[in-house]
Design an enzyme around this catalytic site. Structure first.
Site: not given
Ligand code: CMP
Length: 135
Positions: A9, A51, A59, A87, A93, A104, A114, A117, A128
């Site tokens: 990211k 997404y 969010f 993963r 996450t 992460r 984070n 992805h 994707e």
């Molecule tokens: P990613 O694995 O890219 O998939 C979806 C993304 O949404 C996740 O990583 C986080 O960066 C983001 N995300 C998931 N839950 C939340 C949350 N509660 N608040 C903010 N961002 C979130």
């Protein structure tokens, strides 16, 4: 063999370059084969599609703003059990819950920032990879 999608990211300035080098170095040592690699500025429509499953979440707007906020590194990977293996390498996450030494844990600042992805399952991976790299 299984395919998956991995994305570094947007980060700030030189940090993106450093993070990319470290993460790609780590991927080589874990035996994953890189099939596609490009640094790209994604447009908002593509990110909203990417997404899409989170469209109703509070969010969603913040997440899309973050991803279009700078170039991302887009990576296609192939190996046995690629989805689960990647993963495990990146960790949970939420960086606060990510196992020690995972990407992460090392590079994630917060749940919304984070660092990386990875596709959650093989269906998401196919969708994707097609969205990012085309069929
Ligand atoms: P990613 O694995 O890219 O998939 C979806 C993304 O949404 C996740 O990583 C986080 O960066 C983001 N995300 C998931 N839950 C939340 C949350 N509660 N608040 C903010 N961002 C979130």
């Amino acid at each position: 063999m299984q395919k998956t999608y991995f994305m570094i990211k947007p980060e700030i300035g030189a940090a993106a370059d450093h993070l990319t080098r470290v993460v790609l170095g780590g991927l080589h040592t874990t035996g994953k084969s890189i099939t596609n690699l490009a640094m790209r500025q994604l447009d908002r429509a593509l990110v909203e599609d990417f997404y899409g499953e989170h469209k109703e979440r509070p969010f969603f707007g913040e997440l899309c703003d973050y991803i279009v906020g700078g170039p991302v590194v887009t990576i296609g990977l192939e190996r046995e059990n690629a989805v689960l293996a990647l993963r495990e390498l990146i960790g949970a996450t939420n960086p606060e819950e990510a196992a020690i030494g995972t990407i992460r844990d090392l590079f994630g600042a917060s749940l919304s920032n984070n660092a990386v992805h990875a596709s959650a399952n093989t269906e998401d991976a196919a969708r994707e990879l097609a969205l990012i790299f085309g069929k």
